[in-house]
Design a protein around this motif. Structure first.
Motif, PDB file in Angstrom:
ATOM      1  N   SER A 192       3.309  16.203   0.628  1.00 35.67           N
ATOM      2  CA  SER A 192       2.024  15.916  -0.003  1.00 35.67           C
ATOM      3  C   SER A 192       1.383  14.674   0.613  1.00 35.67           C
ATOM      4  O   SER A 192       0.161  14.632   0.821  1.00 35.67           O
ATOM      5  CB  SER A 192       2.204  15.722  -1.513  1.00 35.67           C
ATOM      6  OG  SER A 192       0.969  15.405  -2.125  1.00 35.67           O
ATOM      7  N   ILE A 193       2.187  13.657   0.900  1.00 39.58           N
ATOM      8  CA  ILE A 193       1.649  12.423   1.487  1.00 39.58           C
ATOM      9  C   ILE A 193       1.131  12.687   2.899  1.00 39.58           C
ATOM     10  O   ILE A 193       0.044  12.225   3.275  1.00 39.58           O
ATOM     11  CB  ILE A 193       2.713  11.306   1.480  1.00 39.58           C
ATOM     12  CG1 ILE A 193       3.067  10.914   0.040  1.00 39.58           C
ATOM     13  CG2 ILE A 193       2.207  10.082   2.256  1.00 39.58           C
ATOM     14  CD1 ILE A 193       4.259   9.986  -0.068  1.00 39.58           C
ATOM     15  N   PHE A 194       1.878  13.443   3.689  1.00 43.47           N
ATOM     16  CA  PHE A 194       1.420  13.771   5.038  1.00 43.47           C
ATOM     17  C   PHE A 194       0.103  14.550   4.974  1.00 43.47           C
ATOM     18  O   PHE A 194      -0.854  14.237   5.702  1.00 43.47           O
ATOM     19  CB  PHE A 194       2.489  14.590   5.781  1.00 43.47           C
ATOM     20  CG  PHE A 194       3.460  13.756   6.553  1.00 43.47           C
ATOM     21  CD1 PHE A 194       3.148  13.287   7.821  1.00 43.47           C
ATOM     22  CD2 PHE A 194       4.708  13.440   6.020  1.00 43.47           C
ATOM     23  CE1 PHE A 194       4.043  12.519   8.539  1.00 43.47           C
ATOM     24  CE2 PHE A 194       5.612  12.662   6.728  1.00 43.47           C
ATOM     25  CZ  PHE A 194       5.283  12.203   8.000  1.00 43.47           C
ATOM     26  N   LYS A 195       0.052  15.564   4.131  1.00 49.62           N
ATOM     27  CA  LYS A 195      -1.148  16.388   4.017  1.00 49.62           C
ATOM     28  C   LYS A 195      -2.341  15.556   3.553  1.00 49.62           C
ATOM     29  O   LYS A 195      -3.457  15.672   4.096  1.00 49.62           O
ATOM     30  CB  LYS A 195      -0.893  17.534   3.039  1.00 49.62           C
ATOM     31  CG  LYS A 195      -2.101  18.435   2.814  1.00 49.62           C
ATOM     32  CD  LYS A 195      -1.783  19.522   1.794  1.00 49.62           C
ATOM     33  CE  LYS A 195      -3.016  20.396   1.530  1.00 49.62           C
ATOM     34  NZ  LYS A 195      -2.740  21.432   0.484  1.00 49.62           N
ATOM     35  N   LEU A 248      -5.177  11.514  -3.630  1.00 50.54           N
ATOM     36  CA  LEU A 248      -5.127  12.882  -3.132  1.00 50.54           C
ATOM     37  C   LEU A 248      -3.706  13.434  -3.199  1.00 50.54           C
ATOM     38  O   LEU A 248      -3.486  14.604  -3.545  1.00 50.54           O
ATOM     39  CB  LEU A 248      -5.650  12.915  -1.706  1.00 50.54           C
ATOM     40  CG  LEU A 248      -6.114  14.263  -1.142  1.00 50.54           C
ATOM     41  CD1 LEU A 248      -7.135  14.912  -2.064  1.00 50.54           C
ATOM     42  CD2 LEU A 248      -6.706  14.066   0.250  1.00 50.54           C
ATOM     43  N   ALA A 249      -2.716  12.583  -2.863  1.00 50.46           N
ATOM     44  CA  ALA A 249      -1.320  13.032  -2.903  1.00 50.46           C
ATOM     45  C   ALA A 249      -0.903  13.389  -4.321  1.00 50.46           C
ATOM     46  O   ALA A 249      -0.195  14.374  -4.556  1.00 50.46           O
ATOM     47  CB  ALA A 249      -0.409  11.941  -2.336  1.00 50.46           C
ATOM     48  N   ARG A 250      -1.359  12.586  -5.277  1.00 52.96           N
ATOM     49  CA  ARG A 250      -1.076  12.892  -6.684  1.00 52.96           C
ATOM     50  C   ARG A 250      -1.708  14.214  -7.094  1.00 52.96           C
ATOM     51  O   ARG A 250      -1.083  15.053  -7.748  1.00 52.96           O
ATOM     52  CB  ARG A 250      -1.605  11.756  -7.571  1.00 52.96           C
ATOM     53  CG  ARG A 250      -1.286  11.933  -9.049  1.00 52.96           C
ATOM     54  CD  ARG A 250      -1.999  10.908  -9.911  1.00 52.96           C
ATOM     55  NE  ARG A 250      -1.649   9.541  -9.546  1.00 52.96           N
ATOM     56  CZ  ARG A 250      -2.504   8.658  -9.030  1.00 52.96           C
ATOM     57  NH1 ARG A 250      -3.762   9.019  -8.781  1.00 52.96           N
ATOM     58  NH2 ARG A 250      -2.116   7.445  -8.752  1.00 52.96           N
ATOM     59  N   SER A 251      -2.940  14.420  -6.684  1.00 54.76           N
ATOM     60  CA  SER A 251      -3.652  15.650  -7.003  1.00 54.76           C
ATOM     61  C   SER A 251      -2.991  16.868  -6.356  1.00 54.76           C
ATOM     62  O   SER A 251      -2.857  17.919  -7.000  1.00 54.76           O
ATOM     63  CB  SER A 251      -5.108  15.550  -6.534  1.00 54.76           C
ATOM     64  OG  SER A 251      -5.800  16.756  -6.723  1.00 54.76           O
ATOM     65  N   SER A 273       0.832  -1.202   0.000  1.00 54.55           N
ATOM     66  CA  SER A 273       0.000   0.000   0.000  1.00 54.55           C
ATOM     67  C   SER A 273       0.868   1.253   0.000  1.00 54.55           C
ATOM     68  O   SER A 273       0.563   2.240  -0.685  1.00 54.55           O
ATOM     69  CB  SER A 273      -0.923   0.000   1.224  1.00 54.55           C
ATOM     70  OG  SER A 273      -1.906  -1.009   1.123  1.00 54.55           O
ATOM     71  N   MET A 274       1.949   1.214   0.770  1.00 56.88           N
ATOM     72  CA  MET A 274       2.886   2.335   0.785  1.00 56.88           C
ATOM     73  C   MET A 274       3.513   2.532  -0.599  1.00 56.88           C
ATOM     74  O   MET A 274       3.642   3.670  -1.085  1.00 56.88           O
ATOM     75  CB  MET A 274       3.975   2.089   1.829  1.00 56.88           C
ATOM     76  CG  MET A 274       5.030   3.186   1.913  1.00 56.88           C
ATOM     77  SD  MET A 274       6.461   2.689   2.897  1.00 56.88           S
ATOM     78  CE  MET A 274       7.295   1.560   1.751  1.00 56.88           C
ATOM     79  N   ILE A 275       3.915   1.445  -1.233  1.00 54.36           N
ATOM     80  CA  ILE A 275       4.513   1.521  -2.566  1.00 54.36           C
ATOM     81  C   ILE A 275       3.536   2.151  -3.553  1.00 54.36           C
ATOM     82  O   ILE A 275       3.915   2.958  -4.416  1.00 54.36           O
ATOM     83  CB  ILE A 275       4.957   0.125  -3.040  1.00 54.36           C
ATOM     84  CG1 ILE A 275       6.114  -0.387  -2.174  1.00 54.36           C
ATOM     85  CG2 ILE A 275       5.368   0.148  -4.510  1.00 54.36           C
ATOM     86  CD1 ILE A 275       6.487  -1.840  -2.439  1.00 54.36           C
ATOM     87  N   ASN A 276       2.259   1.816  -3.418  1.00 56.60           N
ATOM     88  CA  ASN A 276       1.228   2.409  -4.269  1.00 56.60           C
ATOM     89  C   ASN A 276       1.210   3.933  -4.130  1.00 56.60           C
ATOM     90  O   ASN A 276       1.096   4.669  -5.121  1.00 56.60           O
ATOM     91  CB  ASN A 276      -0.142   1.825  -3.888  1.00 56.60           C
ATOM     92  CG  ASN A 276      -1.264   2.347  -4.762  1.00 56.60           C
ATOM     93  OD1 ASN A 276      -1.079   2.637  -5.939  1.00 56.60           O
ATOM     94  ND2 ASN A 276      -2.455   2.477  -4.190  1.00 56.60           N
ATOM     95  N   VAL A 277       1.368   4.416  -2.908  1.00 57.31           N
ATOM     96  CA  VAL A 277       1.407   5.862  -2.669  1.00 57.31           C
ATOM     97  C   VAL A 277       2.678   6.461  -3.251  1.00 57.31           C
ATOM     98  O   VAL A 277       2.651   7.538  -3.871  1.00 57.31           O
ATOM     99  CB  VAL A 277       1.290   6.165  -1.164  1.00 57.31           C
ATOM    100  CG1 VAL A 277       1.411   7.663  -0.895  1.00 57.31           C
ATOM    101  CG2 VAL A 277      -0.034   5.647  -0.614  1.00 57.31           C
ATOM    102  N   PHE A 278       3.806   5.782  -3.081  1.00 60.04           N
ATOM    103  CA  PHE A 278       5.062   6.256  -3.662  1.00 60.04           C
ATOM    104  C   PHE A 278       4.934   6.417  -5.180  1.00 60.04           C
ATOM    105  O   PHE A 278       5.396   7.413  -5.760  1.00 60.04           O
ATOM    106  CB  PHE A 278       6.195   5.268  -3.370  1.00 60.04           C
ATOM    107  CG  PHE A 278       6.763   5.354  -1.979  1.00 60.04           C
ATOM    108  CD1 PHE A 278       6.169   6.118  -0.987  1.00 60.04           C
ATOM    109  CD2 PHE A 278       7.913   4.643  -1.656  1.00 60.04           C
ATOM    110  CE1 PHE A 278       6.695   6.193   0.279  1.00 60.04           C
ATOM    111  CE2 PHE A 278       8.458   4.713  -0.383  1.00 60.04           C
ATOM    112  CZ  PHE A 278       7.844   5.481   0.592  1.00 60.04           C
ATOM    113  N   GLU A 279       4.333   5.420  -5.816  1.00 58.94           N
ATOM    114  CA  GLU A 279       4.178   5.468  -7.270  1.00 58.94           C
ATOM    115  C   GLU A 279       3.269   6.612  -7.686  1.00 58.94           C
ATOM    116  O   GLU A 279       3.492   7.256  -8.725  1.00 58.94           O
ATOM    117  CB  GLU A 279       3.629   4.132  -7.781  1.00 58.94           C
ATOM    118  CG  GLU A 279       4.632   2.989  -7.641  1.00 58.94           C
ATOM    119  CD  GLU A 279       4.050   1.631  -8.012  1.00 58.94           C
ATOM    120  OE1 GLU A 279       2.795   1.541  -8.143  1.00 58.94           O
ATOM    121  OE2 GLU A 279       4.826   0.664  -8.160  1.00 58.94           O
TER     122      GLU A 279
END
Length: 343
Positions: free
Chosen positions: A301-304, A336-339, A20-26
């Motif tokens: 961005s990930i924290f926010k 959301l992080a991507r956005s 799941s973390m890797i998905n966010v990194f990508e």
């Protein structure tokens, strides 16, 4: 130059949380190279040996810029190796384990909002591994405290306070009983404190602190809480209850030139494969690692985005009052992080 991370996915729910973390990194286009390597109980049960960490993994660790460790399982059986985390901290000299404890939006507990940081000496104390069975009915362990390790972790605590603009370090001991070891620890902290005149120190005995943490936790807001290995391991776990879930507590382990990041919680083997564990601690530990390795805007961005998802409460796991799966919550954070980065 691309930064390299030794990636240990872990046991139990570890692999699904790390994925799941890797998905966010990508989603944020992280350029960190993740090198998956073996370690943990499940690997050991198949391969055996004197350690949960194979030699090949140590080779990757020693040539990487940082390590990310998913939760791993450690058995209480004395015939099994020491934990992955303890092994990494000691061999890589990661003397400071840091766990921020801060209330998230929409998760204020019955004891109110808190915001402090737990700093734990992570290489010695009762985790030194100096245990001996004297006879069938008598066993001893040695609580090793050194001035060098105590000064190192104290300096990290004061630097953390200065970086945050905070002016207090609270030191937890049991100096009235452990007169030699805790006297040495507090003496080392006091010596380091002289270099930080703008930051005050206050000593609490661990039993009193444990009570005050429940009775009046706001007393410790905007403070660094510093202690020895076992004391802070227990106290930071207690502190996690103030923000609602150990699944929200991210952490980093720091030495002079290397760091290992990990969620503060365990591997929850009974939930393995059920896709239900809160991924927040894993994702934010990873975000902290991105900041450490220079990807500061992506980390921010990930924290926010994680805070926004928790605040909305529509795509969160069961421990946060929702019905979403691990992967669904992670995907909401990733989107959301991507956005937020306009990718």
């Amino acid at each position: 130059m691309t930064k390299k991370v030794a990636l240990i996915k872990g046991d139990g729910c570890g692999p699904e949380l790390v994925n799941s973390m890797i998905n966010v990194f990508e989603a944020v286009n992280s350029e960190i190279q993740l090198i998956t390597c073996d370690a943990g109980l499940e690997w050991w049960q198949v391969n055996g040996g004197q350690s949960f960490i194979p030699p090949e993994t140590w080779e990757i660790l020693e040539t990487s810029d940082a390590c990310f460790k998913g939760p791993t399982t450690t058995l209480p059986d004395p015939n099994t190796p020491r934990s992955v985390a303890v092994s990494l901290r000691q061999r890589l000299k990661l003397y400071a384990n840091i766990r921020p404890i801060k209330t998230f939006p929409r998760t204020v507990g019955p004891l109110g909002e808190v915001d402090f940081v737990c700093v734990r000496e992570a290489t010695e104390g009762l985790y030194s591994g100096l245990e001996h069975r004297i006879s069938q009915d008598v066993a001893i362990t040695i609580r090793k405290i050194t001035r060098q390790a105590s000064e190192q972790v104290a300096k990290k605590a004061f630097e953390e306070a200065r970086q945050r603009g905070w002016n207090k370090v609270t030191v937890i001991t049991k100096g009235n009983i452990l007169k030699e070891t805790d006297s040495l620890f507090y003496s080392a902290v006091s010596q380091i404190a002289k270099s930080y005149p703008e930051i005050s120190i206050e000593e609490y005995y661990i039993d009193n602190f444990a009570q005050q943490l429940i009775k009046n936790p706001q007393r410790f807001n905007q403070s660094i809480i510093l202690s020895t290995n076992l004391f802070m391991d227990i106290l930071s776990e207690e502190a996690s209850g103030l923000i609602g879930s150990i699944g929200l507590v991210y952490s980093g382990n720091f030495g002079d030139n290397y760091a290992m990041f990990e969620p503060a919680h365990g591997s929850s083997p009974k939930y393995k494969g059920q896709n239900k564990i809160n991924p927040t601690a894993t994702i934010l530990s990873g975000a902290w690692m991105l900041n450490y390795l220079g990807e500061k805007e992506k980390s921010k961005s990930i924290f926010k985005s994680t805070e926004e998802v928790i605040s909305k409460g529509t795509t969160v796991t069961y421990d946060l009052g929702g019905t979403s799966t691990t992967s669904e919550m992670a995907e909401a954070i990733a989107t959301l992080a991507r956005s937020n980065l306009n990718i």
